[in-house]
Scaffold this motif. Structure first.
Motif, PDB file in Angstrom:
ATOM      1  N   LEU A  48       0.832  -1.204   0.000  1.00 43.69           N
ATOM      2  CA  LEU A  48       0.000   0.000   0.000  1.00 43.69           C
ATOM      3  C   LEU A  48       0.863   1.250   0.000  1.00 43.69           C
ATOM      4  N   PHE A  49       1.963   1.198   0.706  1.00 45.65           N
ATOM      5  CA  PHE A  49       2.874   2.350   0.692  1.00 45.65           C
ATOM      6  C   PHE A  49       3.438   2.555  -0.707  1.00 45.65           C
ATOM      7  N   ARG A  50       3.812   1.473  -1.378  1.00 42.36           N
ATOM      8  CA  ARG A  50       4.367   1.602  -2.724  1.00 42.36           C
ATOM      9  C   ARG A  50       3.332   2.174  -3.690  1.00 42.36           C
ATOM     10  N   LYS A  51       2.093   1.743  -3.556  1.00 40.12           N
ATOM     11  CA  LYS A  51       1.027   2.271  -4.415  1.00 40.12           C
ATOM     12  C   LYS A  51       0.785   3.753  -4.123  1.00 40.12           C
ATOM     13  N   LEU A  52       0.765   4.094  -2.843  1.00 44.43           N
ATOM     14  CA  LEU A  52       0.569   5.484  -2.444  1.00 44.43           C
ATOM     15  C   LEU A  52       1.708   6.358  -2.964  1.00 44.43           C
ATOM     16  N   SER A  53       2.940   5.879  -2.813  1.00 45.28           N
ATOM     17  CA  SER A  53       4.102   6.642  -3.272  1.00 45.28           C
ATOM     18  C   SER A  53       4.071   6.835  -4.784  1.00 45.28           C
ATOM     19  N   ALA A  54       3.665   5.790  -5.503  1.00 47.65           N
ATOM     20  CA  ALA A  54       3.578   5.906  -6.964  1.00 47.65           C
ATOM     21  C   ALA A  54       2.502   6.914  -7.357  1.00 47.65           C
ATOM     22  N   TYR A  55       1.389   6.924  -6.631  1.00 46.43           N
ATOM     23  CA  TYR A  55       0.289   7.848  -6.929  1.00 46.43           C
ATOM     24  C   TYR A  55       0.749   9.300  -6.784  1.00 46.43           C
ATOM     25  N   TYR A  56       1.540   9.559  -5.741  1.00 50.66           N
ATOM     26  CA  TYR A  56       2.021  10.916  -5.499  1.00 50.66           C
ATOM     27  C   TYR A  56       3.435  11.135  -6.066  1.00 50.66           C
ATOM     28  N   GLN A  57       3.850  10.231  -6.948  1.00 53.27           N
ATOM     29  CA  GLN A  57       5.136  10.339  -7.656  1.00 53.27           C
ATOM     30  C   GLN A  57       6.308  10.538  -6.696  1.00 53.27           C
ATOM     31  N   GLY A  58       6.248   9.813  -5.568  1.00 57.70           N
ATOM     32  CA  GLY A  58       7.334   9.833  -4.597  1.00 57.70           C
ATOM     33  C   GLY A  58       7.352  11.032  -3.677  1.00 57.70           C
ATOM     34  N   ASP A  59       6.441  11.962  -3.874  1.00 54.60           N
ATOM     35  CA  ASP A  59       6.426  13.191  -3.054  1.00 54.60           C
ATOM     36  C   ASP A  59       5.357  13.062  -1.962  1.00 54.60           C
ATOM     37  N   LEU A  60       5.717  12.469  -0.825  1.00 54.58           N
ATOM     38  CA  LEU A  60       4.770  12.248   0.267  1.00 54.58           C
ATOM     39  C   LEU A  60       5.002  13.186   1.451  1.00 54.58           C
TER      40      LEU A  60
END
Length: 437
Positions: A302-314
């Motif tokens: 889920l973290f990887r999906k979230l990070s991809a969604y925000y293009q690594g800018d969390l």
């Protein structure tokens, strides 16, 4: 029948209470004075549906009592169950110090025959070690008192433990004498009357059965998670695949649900212990090593999906989490995917707003004040940039989508248990990501 249960953790307390419910006179023993005093007052240290009422009912009936001394009750019982903890050592092997300490106490104290039954999950060969310790303690005393050892592994699911115990798929009992078999048959007679299966076997096979069962279930979970990850890459729908293979009677539908990894007190520990047992005998459990590897990787999907969604800018993002326990109907967070997610989110500079119906206090103990503990599921969503659905509690299944859209800064959901319908959420104007689709 009078029996003692040593250890009032999850397994010991459920086992003792359920045996009392069937008519046995049970003394539950623990060295933790505070825990025993709480239990005497009817305060239950674990979250398990229905257990508190059953404990109070059997205490009132005089069939269930609590003590800090095994020595004081040893002469009054015919069976002692050892249900103490077997935490993993750093190398993955099971720590048997508490199991062997119970054996030492019995050997140093017993004055008449007793059947010593291991209820804890222990490696193959533990019964031999227990027997040797008891014999050694008797030699120190210059006595030779008859006793037997047996293995009676538990197959309880947290959140459904009472039903599992009272209406079991099977009861596995490992014995090495007719006397031990007769005693265990008497104890389990209420279950035999209801036509439940009590399977007697040799002790090493009983010890192995527990590890093999949990390892098979863990394997099915990791297998489906692997399939789900490939489905995303090739454009398949894992839910369709699961339905297709689950309808094969040779496979069945159970434990074929993809998600964000398994946790808890059993699967991770038992897989590690079985791998270690094999290594000690010069064998490599190649399948189980990959089961463990897949599961550890799945915990941060889920973290990887979230990070991809925000293009690594969390950095600075507010992330809501629904669910902290490793599964519904428990407050257990041992090896929970939520712990991995929280760590990853905090390291990425996120603010975490978390809610769980049962595990909030346990989360505070493990994570401290590094996250915000919400008052309810909607409070967790306040100004959130994304929602991670981690534990499939029933109350999360039919949320008010309108409230979600108004409360969140951006209505995007990452569903780690695949409980929502993508089409429905798309129609609601909510961005939806799940596992394997």
């Amino acid at each position: 029948m009078n029996i003692a249960i040593v250890g009032t953790g999850y397994v010991g307390l459920v086992t003792g209470t359920c045996f009392a419910e069937t008519g046995a006179c049970v003394t539950c023993i623990d060295t933790n004075v505070e825990k025993i005093n709480s239990l005497k007052k009817g305060i239950i240290p674990i979250y398990e549906p229905g257990l508190e009422d059953m404990v109070q009912r059997n205490v009132k009936a005089g069939r269930l009592s609590f003590s800090t001394s095994l020595e004081e009750c040893l002469d009054k019982v015919s069976i002692v169950f050892s249900a103490v903890g077997t935490p993993p050592n750093e190398d993955g092997s099971a720590d048997l110090q508490y199991v062997l300490e119970v054996a030492r106490t019995i050997g140093a104290t017993m004055t008449k025959y007793v059947l010593v039954v291991t209820k804890s999950t222990v490696p193959v060969g533990t019964a031999k070690k227990v027997k040797a310790v008891i014999e050694e303690e008797q030699r120190k005393r210059g006595v030779n008192i008859e006793f037997d050892v047996a293995s009676n592994p538990e197959f309880l699911k947290e959140g459904n433990a009472i039903n599992d115990f009272m209406t079991p798929d099977r009861v596995v009992v490992g014995v090495e004498s007719e006397k031990a078999k007769e005693l265990m048959s008497r104890l389990y007679r209420p279950f035999l009357l209801n036509n439940f299966r009590v399977i007697f076997m040799d002790i090493p096979s009983a010890e192995m059965t527990k590890y093999a069962a949990n390892s098979m279930l863990a394997t099915r979970i990791s297998f489906m998670n692997d399939i789900a990850n490939l489905c995303e890459l090739v454009g398949a729908d894992v839910n369709m695949v699961r339905s297709g293979i689950g309808s094969d009677t040779r496979i069945g539908r159970k434990f074929l649900y993809p998600g964000c990894g398994y946790g808890g007190s059993c699967f991770p520990k038992d897989v590690k212990a079985l791998i270690k047992t094999a290594e000690e005998h010069g064998y490599t459990m190649r399948v189980l090593k990959m089961v463990e590897e897949v599961n550890e990787a799945q915990k941060d999907i889920l973290f990887r999906k979230l990070s991809a969604y925000y293009q690594g800018d969390l950095k600075g993002k507010t992330i809501a989490m629904w669910g902290l326990a490793f599964k519904p109907e428990t407050d257990d967070m041992r090896e929970a995917p939520a712990l991995v997610l929280i760590q990853k989110l905090l390291e990425a500079g996120c603010q975490v707003r978390a809610y769980d119906p049962a595990a909030m206090e346990e989360a505070k103990r493990r994570v401290g004040d590094s996250v915000y503990y919400a008052r309810d599921m909607y409070d967790a969503l306040l100004d959130a940039d994304a929602l991670l659905m981690v534990t499939e509690w029933k109350e999360f299944r039919l949320p008010a989508w309108g409230v979600i859209k108004k409360t969140m800064n951006r209505p995007v959901i990452f569903d780690g248990r695949n409980i929502y319908d993508m089409q429905e959420l798309t129609e609601q104007g909510i961005t939806y990501h799940c596992i394997g689709k």
